[in-house]
Design a protein around this motif. Structure first.
Motif, mmCIF file in Angstrom:
data_model
loop_
_atom_site.group_PDB
_atom_site.id
_atom_site.type_symbol
_atom_site.label_atom_id
_atom_site.label_comp_id
_atom_site.label_asym_id
_atom_site.label_seq_id
_atom_site.Cartn_x
_atom_site.Cartn_y
_atom_site.Cartn_z
ATOM 1 N N PHE A 28 0.861 -1.181 0.000
ATOM 2 C CA PHE A 28 0.000 0.000 0.000
ATOM 3 C C PHE A 28 0.903 1.238 0.000
ATOM 4 O O PHE A 28 1.742 1.396 0.886
ATOM 5 C CB PHE A 28 -0.899 0.015 1.236
ATOM 6 N N ILE A 29 0.719 2.111 -0.995
ATOM 7 C CA ILE A 29 1.558 3.290 -1.143
ATOM 8 C C ILE A 29 0.789 4.522 -0.683
ATOM 9 O O ILE A 29 -0.241 4.881 -1.258
ATOM 10 C CB ILE A 29 2.001 3.495 -2.607
ATOM 11 N N LEU A 30 1.277 5.177 0.362
ATOM 12 C CA LEU A 30 0.679 6.420 0.831
ATOM 13 C C LEU A 30 1.101 7.556 -0.086
ATOM 14 O O LEU A 30 2.297 7.768 -0.323
ATOM 15 C CB LEU A 30 1.116 6.708 2.263
ATOM 16 N N THR A 31 0.132 8.305 -0.610
ATOM 17 C CA THR A 31 0.414 9.361 -1.562
ATOM 18 C C THR A 31 -0.529 10.532 -1.337
ATOM 19 O O THR A 31 -1.665 10.349 -0.866
ATOM 20 C CB THR A 31 0.270 8.844 -3.010
ATOM 21 N N ARG A 32 -0.077 11.734 -1.657
ATOM 22 C CA ARG A 32 -0.925 12.918 -1.469
ATOM 23 C C ARG A 32 -2.119 12.926 -2.426
ATOM 24 O O ARG A 32 -3.154 13.503 -2.130
ATOM 25 C CB ARG A 32 -0.107 14.203 -1.684
ATOM 26 N N SER A 33 -1.957 12.290 -3.582
ATOM 27 C CA SER A 33 -3.059 12.262 -4.550
ATOM 28 C C SER A 33 -3.090 10.924 -5.276
ATOM 29 O O SER A 33 -2.045 10.446 -5.732
ATOM 30 C CB SER A 33 -2.906 13.398 -5.565
ATOM 31 N N ILE A 34 -4.261 10.348 -5.360
ATOM 32 C CA ILE A 34 -4.409 9.087 -6.079
ATOM 33 C C ILE A 34 -4.844 9.317 -7.531
ATOM 34 O O ILE A 34 -5.013 8.367 -8.290
ATOM 35 C CB ILE A 34 -5.440 8.166 -5.383
ATOM 36 N N LYS A 35 -4.980 10.597 -7.902
ATOM 37 C CA LYS A 35 -5.383 10.928 -9.257
ATOM 38 C C LYS A 35 -4.354 10.410 -10.257
ATOM 39 O O LYS A 35 -3.155 10.575 -10.089
ATOM 40 C CB LYS A 35 -5.535 12.445 -9.405
ATOM 41 N N ASN A 36 -4.851 9.756 -11.302
ATOM 42 C CA ASN A 36 -4.025 9.192 -12.381
ATOM 43 C C ASN A 36 -3.099 8.067 -11.920
ATOM 44 O O ASN A 36 -2.171 7.687 -12.637
ATOM 45 C CB ASN A 36 -3.179 10.291 -13.050
ATOM 46 N N LYS A 37 -3.339 7.549 -10.722
ATOM 47 C CA LYS A 37 -2.557 6.408 -10.233
ATOM 48 C C LYS A 37 -3.430 5.160 -10.299
ATOM 49 O O LYS A 37 -4.561 5.157 -9.823
ATOM 50 C CB LYS A 37 -2.060 6.648 -8.814
ATOM 51 N N LYS A 38 -2.906 4.120 -10.891
ATOM 52 C CA LYS A 38 -3.677 2.913 -11.138
ATOM 53 C C LYS A 38 -3.276 1.805 -10.166
ATOM 54 O O LYS A 38 -2.108 1.434 -10.067
ATOM 55 C CB LYS A 38 -3.468 2.440 -12.579
ATOM 56 N N ASN A 39 -4.259 1.292 -9.436
ATOM 57 C CA ASN A 39 -4.014 0.163 -8.537
ATOM 58 C C ASN A 39 -3.821 -1.114 -9.351
ATOM 59 O O ASN A 39 -4.301 -1.238 -10.474
ATOM 60 C CB ASN A 39 -5.177 -0.024 -7.569
ATOM 61 N N THR A 40 -3.098 -2.053 -8.765
ATOM 62 C CA THR A 40 -2.922 -3.365 -9.372
ATOM 63 C C THR A 40 -3.331 -4.426 -8.349
ATOM 64 O O THR A 40 -3.749 -4.103 -7.234
ATOM 65 C CB THR A 40 -1.463 -3.596 -9.796
ATOM 66 N N GLU A 41 -3.191 -5.674 -8.733
ATOM 67 C CA GLU A 41 -3.580 -6.754 -7.830
ATOM 68 C C GLU A 41 -2.773 -6.718 -6.536
ATOM 69 O O GLU A 41 -3.301 -7.034 -5.453
ATOM 70 C CB GLU A 41 -3.377 -8.103 -8.517
ATOM 71 N N LYS A 42 -1.512 -6.315 -6.625
ATOM 72 C CA LYS A 42 -0.634 -6.343 -5.456
ATOM 73 C C LYS A 42 -0.247 -4.963 -4.931
ATOM 74 O O LYS A 42 0.479 -4.867 -3.941
ATOM 75 C CB LYS A 42 0.655 -7.112 -5.800
ATOM 76 N N MET A 43 -0.724 -3.891 -5.571
ATOM 77 C CA MET A 43 -0.358 -2.554 -5.118
ATOM 78 C C MET A 43 -1.572 -1.637 -5.099
ATOM 79 O O MET A 43 -2.299 -1.533 -6.086
ATOM 80 C CB MET A 43 0.735 -1.943 -6.007
ATOM 81 N N THR A 44 -1.768 -0.963 -3.968
ATOM 82 C CA THR A 44 -2.904 -0.060 -3.793
ATOM 83 C C THR A 44 -2.406 1.295 -3.329
ATOM 84 O O THR A 44 -1.604 1.386 -2.389
ATOM 85 C CB THR A 44 -3.885 -0.614 -2.744
ATOM 86 N N TYR A 45 -2.842 2.356 -3.976
ATOM 87 C CA TYR A 45 -2.505 3.709 -3.557
ATOM 88 C C TYR A 45 -3.528 4.195 -2.528
ATOM 89 O O TYR A 45 -4.740 4.022 -2.707
ATOM 90 C CB TYR A 45 -2.485 4.662 -4.755
ATOM 91 N N VAL A 46 -3.027 4.803 -1.464
ATOM 92 C CA VAL A 46 -3.882 5.306 -0.386
ATOM 93 C C VAL A 46 -3.572 6.787 -0.196
ATOM 94 O O VAL A 46 -2.423 7.165 0.060
ATOM 95 C CB VAL A 46 -3.628 4.541 0.928
ATOM 96 N N GLN A 47 -4.577 7.614 -0.303
ATOM 97 C CA GLN A 47 -4.380 9.060 -0.202
ATOM 98 C C GLN A 47 -4.263 9.484 1.255
ATOM 99 O O GLN A 47 -4.986 9.012 2.117
ATOM 100 C CB GLN A 47 -5.543 9.787 -0.886
#
Length: 305
Positions: A28-47
């Motif tokens: 899980f990747i903590l990020t300021r913006s999930i805009k234009n970021k694509k999740n995959t089966e093993k990776m999830t973006y968390v705002q």
């Protein structure tokens, strides 16, 4: 395992994320913006870090939280404003990480916090291990000390807490090495400053391996030196780099010129410390690149199709 990373799109974070996913972990990747970021089966973006964000909800149940966030110390000349940003970015993101930890109903097994060997201060004569009590008073030392102190609050939640005291991380495409190597590309490389200052370095590959090792070695906690077991002088570093790049090592970069060009930031290349990774070695970690010559040859090996 489920592993959350702040700073997951940075220099170390990108390589670490790829390796963890390749090993089958869910990241899980903590990020300021999930805009234009694509999740995959093993990776999830968390705002996070925005008003109304609730990262703890998305991260409940993770096994490990890794904090690599903070403004780069190489981001520009160290004006008073820049130094404030470097410190504040580390303290602020660490506070937010602790806030997330406090909200979890089930605490993670480990909290792994980025840090730096700058903690020990500067010396050409002392050797530092994790047991060393010597601390520095320069800007970098004070920044790291405050950073670790802030992160230490995680121990109150009975979470295994590790401070990764990174040395100079070597990679062809990031960190300090491209800047150090640039003069050699133009046949003007040479000793920086006195050449006696210590360079406690580590290959990026070993950084990633060591973080994985720390994740799975429950006996490791507290400060951990992320440096190769064979630090070298700046003179030896330059000579070795020139040899690997097949470029001359002959034109020195005098200290006074670098101080004029870089200001206080010049301590990054004019000063250093000899740091030994006792904790990693004593727990059985094996470095892929314990010697500088082998590390640089790997980094600059010809690309083959």
């Amino acid at each position: 395992m489920k592993i959350a990373i702040s700073g997951g799109t940075g220099f170390v974070g990108l390589s670490l994320t790829k390796e963890l996913i390749d090993k089958g972990h869910e990241v899980f990747i903590l990020t300021r913006s999930i805009k234009n970021k694509k999740n995959t089966e093993k990776m999830t973006y968390v705002q996070w870090l925005n008003e109304g964000d609730h990262p703890a909800r998305a991260l409940e149940g993770i096994d490990v939280l890794i904090n690599l966030a903070g403004e780069s110390i190489n981001s520009g000349r160290w004006t008073d404003k820049r130094k404030k940003n470097i410190l504040d970015s580390r303290i602020f993101t660490t506070k937010e990480i602790l806030n997330i930890l406090n909200q979890f109903q089930k605490k993670p097994q480990a909290f792994i916090q980025a840090s730096a060997i700058g903690y020990y201060g500067l010396s050409n004569t002392l050797t530092f291990t994790e047991e060393s009590t010597h601390t520095g008073s320069d800007f970098l030392a004070q920044t790291v000390q405050k950073w670790e102190l802030q992160a230490s609050a995680a121990k109150e939640e009975k979470i295994r807490t590790v401070y990764c005291r990174f040395g100079i991380i070597l990679d062809k495409n990031g960190g300090a090495l491209p800047r150090i190597a640039m003069p050699y590309s133009f046949f003007v490389g040479g000793t920086v400053g006195s050449g006696k200052q210590w360079v406690s370095w580590i290959h990026l590959h070993d950084v990633v391996k060591a973080i994985e090792f720390v994740i799975t070695t429950n006996e490791i906690e507290g400060p951990v030196n992320f440096t190769a077991p064979n630090p070298v002088s700046m003179r030896e570093f330059g000579k070795t780099l020139g040899k690997v790049l097949e470029r001359p090592h002959w034109i020195p970069a005098p200290a006074f010129a670098l101080k004029i060009a870089l200001g206080e930031m010049s301590i990054l290349v004019l000063e250093g410390q000899k740091v030994i990774p006792n904790k990693l070695v004593s727990h059985g970690f094996t470095f892929s690149f314990p010697k500088l010559d082998d590390a640089l040859k790997d980094i600059y090996r010809p690309v083959t199709n």
